[in-house]
Design a protein around this motif. Structure first.
Motif, PDB file in Angstrom:
ATOM      1  N   ILE A 299      -7.657 -21.151   2.659  1.00  0.00           N
ATOM      2  CA  ILE A 299      -8.093 -19.794   2.310  1.00  0.00           C
ATOM      3  C   ILE A 299      -8.669 -19.829   0.904  1.00  0.00           C
ATOM      4  N   GLY A 300      -9.864 -19.310   0.727  1.00  0.00           N
ATOM      5  CA  GLY A 300     -10.519 -19.323  -0.581  1.00  0.00           C
ATOM      6  C   GLY A 300     -11.627 -20.354  -0.553  1.00  0.00           C
ATOM      7  N   MET A 301     -12.847 -19.884  -0.435  1.00  0.00           N
ATOM      8  CA  MET A 301     -13.980 -20.805  -0.286  1.00  0.00           C
ATOM      9  C   MET A 301     -14.815 -20.922  -1.558  1.00  0.00           C
ATOM     10  N   ALA A 302     -14.175 -20.756  -2.725  1.00  0.00           N
ATOM     11  CA  ALA A 302     -14.874 -21.057  -3.978  1.00  0.00           C
ATOM     12  C   ALA A 302     -14.914 -22.586  -4.105  1.00  0.00           C
ATOM     13  N   VAL A 303     -15.235 -23.074  -5.286  1.00  0.00           N
ATOM     14  CA  VAL A 303     -15.480 -24.514  -5.433  1.00  0.00           C
ATOM     15  C   VAL A 303     -14.286 -25.376  -5.006  1.00  0.00           C
ATOM     16  N   MET A 304     -13.110 -25.092  -5.571  1.00  0.00           N
ATOM     17  CA  MET A 304     -11.949 -25.940  -5.276  1.00  0.00           C
ATOM     18  C   MET A 304     -11.569 -25.855  -3.798  1.00  0.00           C
ATOM     19  N   GLY A 305     -11.552 -24.639  -3.261  1.00  0.00           N
ATOM     20  CA  GLY A 305     -11.145 -24.432  -1.875  1.00  0.00           C
ATOM     21  C   GLY A 305     -12.093 -25.093  -0.892  1.00  0.00           C
TER      22      GLY A 305
ATOM     23  N   PHE B 186     -11.154 -19.493   5.691  1.00  0.00           N
ATOM     24  CA  PHE B 186     -11.217 -18.042   5.532  1.00  0.00           C
ATOM     25  C   PHE B 186     -11.417 -17.721   4.064  1.00  0.00           C
ATOM     26  N   ASN B 187     -12.211 -16.691   3.816  1.00  0.00           N
ATOM     27  CA  ASN B 187     -12.411 -16.221   2.444  1.00  0.00           C
ATOM     28  C   ASN B 187     -12.458 -14.693   2.491  1.00  0.00           C
ATOM     29  N   ARG B 188     -11.969 -14.054   1.413  1.00  0.00           N
ATOM     30  CA  ARG B 188     -11.954 -12.582   1.392  1.00  0.00           C
ATOM     31  C   ARG B 188     -13.328 -12.032   1.764  1.00  0.00           C
ATOM     32  N   SER B 189     -14.375 -12.506   1.074  1.00  0.00           N
ATOM     33  CA  SER B 189     -15.710 -12.045   1.447  1.00  0.00           C
ATOM     34  C   SER B 189     -16.313 -13.037   2.434  1.00  0.00           C
ATOM     35  N   ALA B 190     -16.662 -12.515   3.598  1.00  0.00           N
ATOM     36  CA  ALA B 190     -17.071 -13.378   4.722  1.00  0.00           C
ATOM     37  C   ALA B 190     -18.362 -14.131   4.448  1.00  0.00           C
ATOM     38  N   GLU B 191     -19.204 -13.592   3.546  1.00  0.00           N
ATOM     39  CA  GLU B 191     -20.477 -14.319   3.298  1.00  0.00           C
ATOM     40  C   GLU B 191     -20.211 -15.742   2.840  1.00  0.00           C
ATOM     41  N   LYS B 192     -19.164 -15.897   1.997  1.00  0.00           N
ATOM     42  CA  LYS B 192     -18.871 -17.234   1.466  1.00  0.00           C
ATOM     43  C   LYS B 192     -18.446 -18.168   2.597  1.00  0.00           C
ATOM     44  N   THR B 193     -17.643 -17.641   3.522  1.00  0.00           N
ATOM     45  CA  THR B 193     -17.203 -18.456   4.664  1.00  0.00           C
ATOM     46  C   THR B 193     -18.429 -18.885   5.463  1.00  0.00           C
TER      47      THR B 193
ATOM     48  N   ILE C 262      -3.644 -22.047   0.254  1.00  0.00           N
ATOM     49  CA  ILE C 262      -4.339 -20.981  -0.479  1.00  0.00           C
ATOM     50  C   ILE C 262      -5.003 -21.580  -1.713  1.00  0.00           C
ATOM     51  N   MET C 263      -6.303 -21.353  -1.853  1.00  0.00           N
ATOM     52  CA  MET C 263      -7.038 -21.850  -3.025  1.00  0.00           C
ATOM     53  C   MET C 263      -7.821 -20.682  -3.637  1.00  0.00           C
ATOM     54  N   VAL C 264      -7.086 -19.681  -4.098  1.00  0.00           N
ATOM     55  CA  VAL C 264      -7.755 -18.545  -4.741  1.00  0.00           C
ATOM     56  C   VAL C 264      -7.279 -18.450  -6.187  1.00  0.00           C
ATOM     57  N   GLN C 265      -7.836 -17.489  -6.899  1.00  0.00           N
ATOM     58  CA  GLN C 265      -7.459 -17.321  -8.300  1.00  0.00           C
ATOM     59  C   GLN C 265      -5.949 -17.161  -8.445  1.00  0.00           C
ATOM     60  N   ALA C 266      -5.384 -17.801  -9.485  1.00  0.00           N
ATOM     61  CA  ALA C 266      -3.946 -17.669  -9.727  1.00  0.00           C
ATOM     62  C   ALA C 266      -3.647 -16.218 -10.109  1.00  0.00           C
TER      63      ALA C 266
ATOM     64  N   ARG D 270      -2.697 -12.316  -9.325  1.00  0.00           N
ATOM     65  CA  ARG D 270      -2.689 -11.253  -8.319  1.00  0.00           C
ATOM     66  C   ARG D 270      -3.361 -11.633  -7.011  1.00  0.00           C
ATOM     67  N   ALA D 271      -4.458 -12.390  -7.113  1.00  0.00           N
ATOM     68  CA  ALA D 271      -5.179 -12.780  -5.892  1.00  0.00           C
ATOM     69  C   ALA D 271      -4.256 -13.598  -4.992  1.00  0.00           C
ATOM     70  N   THR D 272      -3.497 -14.505  -5.600  1.00  0.00           N
ATOM     71  CA  THR D 272      -2.567 -15.333  -4.825  1.00  0.00           C
ATOM     72  C   THR D 272      -1.517 -14.454  -4.157  1.00  0.00           C
ATOM     73  N   ASP D 273      -0.960 -13.499  -4.914  1.00  0.00           N
ATOM     74  CA  ASP D 273       0.039 -12.600  -4.328  1.00  0.00           C
ATOM     75  C   ASP D 273      -0.553 -11.824  -3.155  1.00  0.00           C
ATOM     76  N   ALA D 274      -1.804 -11.364  -3.327  1.00  0.00           N
ATOM     77  CA  ALA D 274      -2.441 -10.572  -2.269  1.00  0.00           C
ATOM     78  C   ALA D 274      -2.585 -11.399  -0.996  1.00  0.00           C
ATOM     79  N   VAL D 275      -3.007 -12.643  -1.151  1.00  0.00           N
ATOM     80  CA  VAL D 275      -3.209 -13.492   0.026  1.00  0.00           C
ATOM     81  C   VAL D 275      -1.861 -13.842   0.671  1.00  0.00           C
TER      82      VAL D 275
HETATM   83  P1  ATR Z   1     -12.693 -21.763  -8.342  1.00  0.00           P
HETATM   84  O1  ATR Z   1     -12.022 -22.015  -9.658  1.00  0.00           O
HETATM   85  O2  ATR Z   1     -12.304 -22.707  -7.270  1.00  0.00           O
HETATM   86  O3  ATR Z   1     -14.206 -21.631  -8.440  1.00  0.00           O
HETATM   87  P2  ATR Z   1     -11.301 -19.202  -8.456  1.00  0.00           P
HETATM   88  O4  ATR Z   1     -12.089 -18.389  -9.411  1.00  0.00           O
HETATM   89  O5  ATR Z   1      -9.997 -19.773  -8.880  1.00  0.00           O
HETATM   90  O6  ATR Z   1     -12.228 -20.325  -7.818  1.00  0.00           O
HETATM   91  O7  ATR Z   1     -11.023 -18.322  -7.134  1.00  0.00           O
HETATM   92  C1  ATR Z   1     -12.040 -17.654  -6.462  1.00  0.00           C
HETATM   93  C2  ATR Z   1     -11.562 -17.383  -5.059  1.00  0.00           C
HETATM   94  O8  ATR Z   1     -10.492 -16.418  -5.114  1.00  0.00           O
HETATM   95  C3  ATR Z   1     -12.614 -16.791  -4.159  1.00  0.00           C
HETATM   96  O9  ATR Z   1     -12.459 -17.374  -2.884  1.00  0.00           O
HETATM   97  C4  ATR Z   1     -12.267 -15.315  -4.151  1.00  0.00           C
HETATM   98  O10 ATR Z   1     -12.693 -14.604  -3.015  1.00  0.00           O
HETATM   99  P3  ATR Z   1     -14.128 -13.842  -2.998  1.00  0.00           P
HETATM  100  O11 ATR Z   1     -15.125 -14.893  -2.659  1.00  0.00           O
HETATM  101  O12 ATR Z   1     -13.989 -12.826  -1.955  1.00  0.00           O
HETATM  102  O13 ATR Z   1     -14.322 -13.273  -4.380  1.00  0.00           O
HETATM  103  C5  ATR Z   1     -10.777 -15.399  -4.166  1.00  0.00           C
HETATM  104  N1  ATR Z   1     -10.143 -14.147  -4.548  1.00  0.00           N
HETATM  105  C6  ATR Z   1     -10.170 -13.561  -5.758  1.00  0.00           C
HETATM  106  N2  ATR Z   1      -9.461 -12.411  -5.741  1.00  0.00           N
HETATM  107  C7  ATR Z   1      -8.966 -12.272  -4.480  1.00  0.00           C
HETATM  108  C8  ATR Z   1      -8.131 -11.309  -3.836  1.00  0.00           C
HETATM  109  N3  ATR Z   1      -7.636 -10.263  -4.485  1.00  0.00           N
HETATM  110  N4  ATR Z   1      -7.833 -11.513  -2.530  1.00  0.00           N
HETATM  111  C9  ATR Z   1      -8.306 -12.584  -1.863  1.00  0.00           C
HETATM  112  N5  ATR Z   1      -9.072 -13.535  -2.437  1.00  0.00           N
HETATM  113  C10 ATR Z   1      -9.402 -13.378  -3.711  1.00  0.00           C
END
Ligand code: ATR
Length: 473
Positions: free
Chosen positions: A11-17, A35-42, A75-79, A81-86
């Motif tokens: 979950i989380g399709m930014a760079v690391m994910g 899976f990613n919150r915003s589907a465009e990234k997926t 889960i590979m999202v921002q540390a 609140r984002a992590t808690d949300a996921v």
């Molecule tokens: P990286 O360092 O890998 O580039 P990051 O900034 O640590 O990435 O995390 C970004 C990711 O966290 C994205 O996948 C982002 O989802 P969006 O593409 O929809 O922005 C995800 N993210 C951030 N806030 C979120 C939240 N509240 N719920 C779910 N995912 C979230």
């Protein structure tokens, strides 16, 4: 809904994910759900890497349904609140026995909290530190998972398949329960801060003491990388120093603003070490050096403060460079020694059975602090698992014997020249503090007893003592 065809999800399709998902997909037998919150990234990731065979979902329900049971999701999202949300979303769609892995850079106390909350639902929660940046995530990181032994049974083989490999061994081990993995990752980052600062001080001293150019110093670092100091950070330092700015033709290092940023893991390490009462002075000085660099107003206001007279030019450049190399080696040993002290104290405080030698082993590849001498740390803990300070292991005593004179010359030279070397000098002070037969702490105890009746102990009698000082009020 898609069929349950994936054995692992990200979950989380930014760079690391996305890189971690691609790494997983490249290993035999894995089918990866994404899976990613915003589907465009997926959609973008699926389109960009068709060979990965990703099973993409646009809702969390679909994602859960696409995973074979017991489900495992990283889960590979921002540390924060984002992590808690996921985690909240996942606990709603996962079932007891499933595994949620947080591969982000979470603060270990958050991981302890999350693990307890998720465990109460019957779902396993694993906080896993993942080091190695973008490239590590894609090609093989060093992975530091915490969580339960049961979760490790399922997760271990998957993580072993994607981790960096050194001497045939994957750079992953079950570090300990709940937040142990993120704790060790935090200390890793702290050591990384110290190592980077030490390298930066070495560069600064050589440049200002010998007048060598960044390109010439790059060659020195490249040479150092063939010996005891061989490490990823030394290697990339040579690359950074070699780089020329295409716009100006100047060395790139000279056009980069000299204000160091940070994402806070060094601060966490120092805060935690302060709470545990462990002197991690090398790491702390590295954090403070970044803070000082980022105070332009104070630096500008202080530029007229007096410094030493005359220019700093060393008499024998080659000898000075060698001294700096030895000072760097010695200080680096201290940084690791302090980091391992913090691991020992954290393990004791939080009830983790952390194998120090295993930690040194999994840091040999994939991660930012990977270095040749980590083998020596593994050997030191294998010889004596109860080693009270890493620097006292026979191998490191020998290192200190062959480096300490040079280290002192470098610190003296830096002080006389007015070149800041906080990590070199504080590491030396720590080292001498450890060595000292008597410390002036006795005087501090006397002062404390004088003004606060805090009492003291004696060297020659048991018990607690208070003196009726002549100044007693
Ligand atoms: P990286 O360092 O890998 O580039 P990051 O900034 O640590 O990435 O995390 C970004 C990711 O966290 C994205 O996948 C982002 O989802 P969006 O593409 O929809 O922005 C995800 N993210 C951030 N806030 C979120 C939240 N509240 N719920 C779910 N995912 C979230």
């Amino acid at each position: 809904m898609s069929e349950a065809q994936a054995n692992i999800g990200v979950i989380g399709m930014a760079v690391m994910g996305s890189n971690l998902a691609r790494n997983l997909a490249s290993r035999d037998g894995n089918t990866v759900a994404i899976f990613n919150r915003s589907a465009e990234k997926t959609r973008a990731v699926t389109a960009e890497f068709p060979d990965a065979g990703f099973v993409a979902s646009e809702t969390i329900e679909e994602f859960a349904a696409s995973l074979q049971k017991p489900r495992t999701a990283i889960i590979m999202v921002q540390a924060g609140r984002a992590t808690d949300a996921v985690i909240t979303q996942l606990t709603e769609v996962f079932e007891p026995g499933d595994i949620i892995v947080d591969g982000g850079n979470a603060l270990f106390t958050d991981t302890i909290r999350r693990e307890a909350a998720v465990r109460a639902t019957g779902i396993n929660f694993v906080g896993a530190g993942i080091s190695g940046g973008e490239e590590g995530a894609l090609l093989g990181p060093s992975i530091m998972p915490g969580g339960s032994a049961e979760a490790w049974e399922t997760l271990g083989p998957i993580l072993k398949s994607i981790a960096a490999v050194v001497d045939g061994e994957p750079c992953v081990t079950h570090v300990g329960t709940d937040g142990a993995g993120h704790f060790v990752k935090m200390i890793h980052n702290g050591i990384e801060y110290a190592d980077m600062q030490l390298i930066a001080e070495a560069y600064d001293l050589i440049r200002r003491g010998t007048g060598k150019t960044p390109a010439e110093i790059a060659d020195i670092f490249a040479e150092w990388n063939t010996g005891e100091l061989e490490s990823y950070l030394i290697e990339i330092t040579a690359e950074v120093l070699k780089q020329v700015d295409p716009q100006t033709g100047a060395p790139l290092v000279d056009v980069i603003l000299d204000q160091a940023g940070s994402k806070g893991t060094g601060v966490w390490t120092v805060q935690t070490a302060l709470d545990l009462g462990i002197p991690v002075s090398g790491i702390a000085e590295a954090v403070f050096a970044r803070s000082l660099s980022s105070k332009p107003a104070q630096r500008a206001a202080s530029s007229a403060l007096p410094g030493p007279d005359g220019d700093f030019v060393v008499a024998d450049a080659d000898a000075f460079v060698e001294d700096v190399r030895l000072a760097l080696y010695a200080s680096k040993v201290i940084a690791y020694s302090q980091g391992f002290d913090a691991i020992v104290a954290g393990a004791e405080q939080y009830g983790w059975d952390i194998k120090k030698g295993e930690i040194a082993k999994i840091w040999r590849g994939g991660c930012i602090i990977r270095a040749r001498f980590l083998n020596r740390i593994t050997e030191a803990y294998a010889e004596d698992p109860a080693l009270v300070a890493l620097v006292t292991a026979p191998f490191f005593v020998d290192v200190m014997a062959s480096t300490q004179a040079a280290w002192r010359r470098v610190v003296v030279a830096a002080a006389e020249a007015g070149i800041p070397s906080p990590a070199f000098s504080s590491s030396l002070a720590y080292y001498d503090g450890l060595r000292a037969e008597r410390l002036p702490a006795a005087l501090v105890q006397g002062q404390r007893d004088f003004f606060g009746a805090h009492t003291y102990k004696r060297v020659d009698q048991d018990g607690t003592f208070h003196t009726l000082w002549s100044g007693d009020r």
